[in-house]
Design an enzyme around this catalytic site. Structure first.
Site, PDB file in Angstrom:
ATOM      1  N   THR A  60       0.845  -1.185   0.000  1.00  0.00           N
ATOM      2  CA  THR A  60       0.000   0.000   0.000  1.00  0.00           C
ATOM      3  C   THR A  60       0.884   1.241   0.000  1.00  0.00           C
ATOM      4  O   THR A  60       2.109   1.152  -0.172  1.00  0.00           O
ATOM      5  CB  THR A  60      -1.017  -0.065   1.166  1.00  0.00           C
ATOM      6  OG1 THR A  60      -1.918   1.032   1.042  1.00  0.00           O
ATOM      7  CG2 THR A  60      -0.350  -0.011   2.528  1.00  0.00           C
ATOM      8  N   LYS A  64       3.128   1.516  -4.030  1.00  0.00           N
ATOM      9  CA  LYS A  64       2.406   0.869  -5.132  1.00  0.00           C
ATOM     10  C   LYS A  64       3.098   1.042  -6.489  1.00  0.00           C
ATOM     11  O   LYS A  64       3.076   0.124  -7.311  1.00  0.00           O
ATOM     12  CB  LYS A  64       0.974   1.402  -5.217  1.00  0.00           C
ATOM     13  CG  LYS A  64       0.067   0.889  -4.105  1.00  0.00           C
ATOM     14  CD  LYS A  64      -1.354   1.388  -4.320  1.00  0.00           C
ATOM     15  CE  LYS A  64      -2.313   0.731  -3.343  1.00  0.00           C
ATOM     16  NZ  LYS A  64      -3.708   1.065  -3.631  1.00  0.00           N
ATOM     17  N   ALA A 128      -9.237  12.593  -9.176  1.00  0.00           N
ATOM     18  CA  ALA A 128      -8.292  12.017 -10.140  1.00  0.00           C
ATOM     19  C   ALA A 128      -6.991  11.649  -9.436  1.00  0.00           C
ATOM     20  O   ALA A 128      -5.909  11.806  -9.991  1.00  0.00           O
ATOM     21  CB  ALA A 128      -8.048  13.005 -11.281  1.00  0.00           C
ATOM     22  N   GLY A 129      -7.101  11.170  -8.186  1.00  0.00           N
ATOM     23  CA  GLY A 129      -5.919  10.756  -7.428  1.00  0.00           C
ATOM     24  C   GLY A 129      -5.570   9.300  -7.720  1.00  0.00           C
ATOM     25  O   GLY A 129      -5.994   8.730  -8.731  1.00  0.00           O
ATOM     26  N   ALA A 131      -6.554   6.481  -6.484  1.00  0.00           N
ATOM     27  CA  ALA A 131      -7.630   5.484  -6.557  1.00  0.00           C
ATOM     28  C   ALA A 131      -8.437   5.593  -7.848  1.00  0.00           C
ATOM     29  O   ALA A 131      -9.097   4.643  -8.260  1.00  0.00           O
ATOM     30  CB  ALA A 131      -8.559   5.647  -5.354  1.00  0.00           C
TER      31      ALA A 131
HETATM   32  P1  NAP Z   1      -5.186  10.708  -3.298  1.00  0.00           P
HETATM   33  O1  NAP Z   1      -4.338  10.113  -4.352  1.00  0.00           O
HETATM   34  O2  NAP Z   1      -4.547  11.480  -2.195  1.00  0.00           O
HETATM   35  O3  NAP Z   1      -6.272  11.652  -4.052  1.00  0.00           O
HETATM   36  C1  NAP Z   1      -7.142  12.479  -3.294  1.00  0.00           C
HETATM   37  C2  NAP Z   1      -8.223  13.035  -4.209  1.00  0.00           C
HETATM   38  O4  NAP Z   1      -9.114  13.838  -3.408  1.00  0.00           O
HETATM   39  C3  NAP Z   1      -7.677  13.958  -5.309  1.00  0.00           C
HETATM   40  O5  NAP Z   1      -8.505  13.874  -6.438  1.00  0.00           O
HETATM   41  C4  NAP Z   1      -7.784  15.336  -4.634  1.00  0.00           C
HETATM   42  O6  NAP Z   1      -7.862  16.410  -5.533  1.00  0.00           O
HETATM   43  C5  NAP Z   1      -9.119  15.186  -3.924  1.00  0.00           C
HETATM   44  N1  NAP Z   1      -9.237  16.156  -2.828  1.00  0.00           N
HETATM   45  C6  NAP Z   1      -8.606  16.125  -1.629  1.00  0.00           C
HETATM   46  N2  NAP Z   1      -8.959  17.213  -0.893  1.00  0.00           N
HETATM   47  C7  NAP Z   1      -9.810  17.944  -1.667  1.00  0.00           C
HETATM   48  C8  NAP Z   1     -10.520  19.159  -1.481  1.00  0.00           C
HETATM   49  N3  NAP Z   1     -10.418  19.858  -0.316  1.00  0.00           N
HETATM   50  N4  NAP Z   1     -11.330  19.600  -2.463  1.00  0.00           N
HETATM   51  C9  NAP Z   1     -11.453  18.918  -3.632  1.00  0.00           C
HETATM   52  N5  NAP Z   1     -10.797  17.732  -3.867  1.00  0.00           N
HETATM   53  C10 NAP Z   1      -9.994  17.271  -2.891  1.00  0.00           C
HETATM   54  O7  NAP Z   1      -6.075   9.597  -2.571  1.00  0.00           O
HETATM   55  P2  NAP Z   1      -6.604   8.223  -3.192  1.00  0.00           P
HETATM   56  O8  NAP Z   1      -5.631   7.143  -2.928  1.00  0.00           O
HETATM   57  O9  NAP Z   1      -7.035   8.480  -4.589  1.00  0.00           O
HETATM   58  O10 NAP Z   1      -7.875   7.924  -2.231  1.00  0.00           O
HETATM   59  C11 NAP Z   1      -9.025   8.724  -2.285  1.00  0.00           C
HETATM   60  C12 NAP Z   1     -10.065   8.209  -1.307  1.00  0.00           C
HETATM   61  O11 NAP Z   1     -10.487   6.911  -1.693  1.00  0.00           O
HETATM   62  C13 NAP Z   1      -9.550   8.074   0.144  1.00  0.00           C
HETATM   63  O12 NAP Z   1     -10.576   8.480   1.017  1.00  0.00           O
HETATM   64  C14 NAP Z   1      -9.301   6.591   0.288  1.00  0.00           C
HETATM   65  O13 NAP Z   1      -9.442   6.149   1.634  1.00  0.00           O
HETATM   66  C15 NAP Z   1     -10.394   6.022  -0.590  1.00  0.00           C
HETATM   67  N6  NAP Z   1     -10.063   4.688  -1.123  1.00  0.00           N
HETATM   68  C16 NAP Z   1     -10.926   3.676  -0.840  1.00  0.00           C
HETATM   69  C17 NAP Z   1     -10.677   2.425  -1.350  1.00  0.00           C
HETATM   70  C18 NAP Z   1     -11.642   1.304  -1.044  1.00  0.00           C
HETATM   71  O14 NAP Z   1     -11.237   0.135  -1.138  1.00  0.00           O
HETATM   72  N7  NAP Z   1     -12.889   1.620  -0.735  1.00  0.00           N
HETATM   73  C19 NAP Z   1      -9.544   2.175  -2.141  1.00  0.00           C
HETATM   74  C20 NAP Z   1      -8.688   3.241  -2.413  1.00  0.00           C
HETATM   75  C21 NAP Z   1      -8.956   4.506  -1.892  1.00  0.00           C
HETATM   76  P3  NAP Z   1      -6.494  17.148  -6.006  1.00  0.00           P
HETATM   77  O15 NAP Z   1      -5.917  16.293  -7.098  1.00  0.00           O
HETATM   78  O16 NAP Z   1      -6.952  18.491  -6.478  1.00  0.00           O
HETATM   79  O17 NAP Z   1      -5.597  17.231  -4.801  1.00  0.00           O
END
Ligand code: NAP
Length: 272
Positions: A60, A64, A128-129, A131
């Protein structure tokens, strides 16, 4: 039989609880361990697990991407995404890497909804992070024709569109609410709405009444987005099942049993 999860930090990971539940449930003589591995120690740690006879492991954040480059064999999904979360040590000593988040996302939706409506349909995705990429790949494999991708930082959505092609259409963050007008599925992949994070502001007035809504955030389980969608009668699927289903391919590869995702497992993970 040994497996585990490598990350930095690792204390937040739910994987030891869910694999531990399956090991007990199926009476398997094995163990699944959380292992805190610093970014600069990844190769040493992976070599050490191989030497210790581990069957494989999950990886994780932040490993990754680096682990995808370390592997000898990669699934097409890993090749495409440049990231992996499941490793298997094969009998010839080679390291095989898979990325199972997209699989977990689709299996979770399938358990809660009929996905035939997605074929040829439009999806609106927020975020668009890290995940988002596997979810986009999995949705396109399901025959989705258009993904409107809205992200606070537009360059990230544009980078994904450049990589994937015209099926992904970037939408300005300020226009996300209007973009849902004819969609079959709305997905939140941002961290907004998660415990400790700001709320996701998203009016659903234009959302079709039968559009499916899902959220990758699973803490809380019923996010504000899911609550609002449920209140207006839209079908919803929470994000916990994605976490549970993405673990199945690894468990099968290491311990030889294809495990079930059921209410007992959900309760075990939720109460941990
Ligand atoms: P990440 O790479 O850090 O991406 C975060 C995303 O959230 C980006 O698109 C970011 O936008 C956006 N964001 C954060 N703060 C924001 C704000 N104040 N206003 C607007 N957009 C905001 O995280 P990730 O790995 O993609 O994970 C995202 C979420 O999915 C987390 O909560 C994680 O726990 C969850 N997740 C769940 C699973 C599951 O199995 N259910 C699997 C993976 C992830 P910017 O690009 O503009 O910063």
């Amino acid at each position: 039989m040994l497996a585990g999860v490598l990350g930095w930090p690792i204390h937040h990971s739910k994987s030891p609880v869910l694999h531990g539940h399956w090991l007990r449930r199926y009476g398997i003589d094995g163990a699944y361990l959380p292992m805190a591995v610093r970014p600069n120690s990844l190769r040493t740690a992976v070599d050490g697990l191989r030497a210790l006879g581990f069957r494989g492991c999950n990886v994780t954040i932040p490993h990754k991407e680096a682990v995808a480059a370390l592997a000898d064999l990669r699934t097409p999904t890993v090749e495409r995404l440049g990231s992996a979360n499941t490793l298997v040590f094969r009998e010839d000593g080679s390291l095989w890497a898979d990325s199972t988040d997209g699989y977990g996302f689709i299996e979770n939706l399938k358990q809660g909804a009929d996905l035939s409506r997605l074929r040829g349909g439009t999806v609106v995705m927020l975020g668009a992070g890290g995940a988002a990429r596997p979810v986009i790949g999995a949705l396109l494999e399901q025959g989705v024709s258009t993904i409107r991708l809205s992200n606070r930082s537009p360059e990230k959505a544009e980078a994904i569109a450049d990589l994937v092609g015209s099926a992904v259409q970037p939408v300005p963050w300020a226009e996300r609410e209007a973009a849902v007008a004819d969609c079959a599925l709305l997905v939140n992949t941002t961290s907004l709405g998660m415990v400790g994070q700001p709320a996701l502001e998203m009016r659903l007035d234009d959302l079709p009444p039968d559009a499916l809504v899902t959220d990758l955030v699973y803490a809380p389980l019923e996010t504000t987005l899911l609550g609002a969608a449920r209140t207006r009668g839209n079908p919803v699927v929470d994000g916990l099942g994605m976490l549970l289903h993405q673990a199945r391919p690894g468990f099968h590869a290491w311990f030889g049993t294809d495990p079930d995702v059921d209410d007992d497992l959900r309760s075990a993970v939720l109460s941990s």
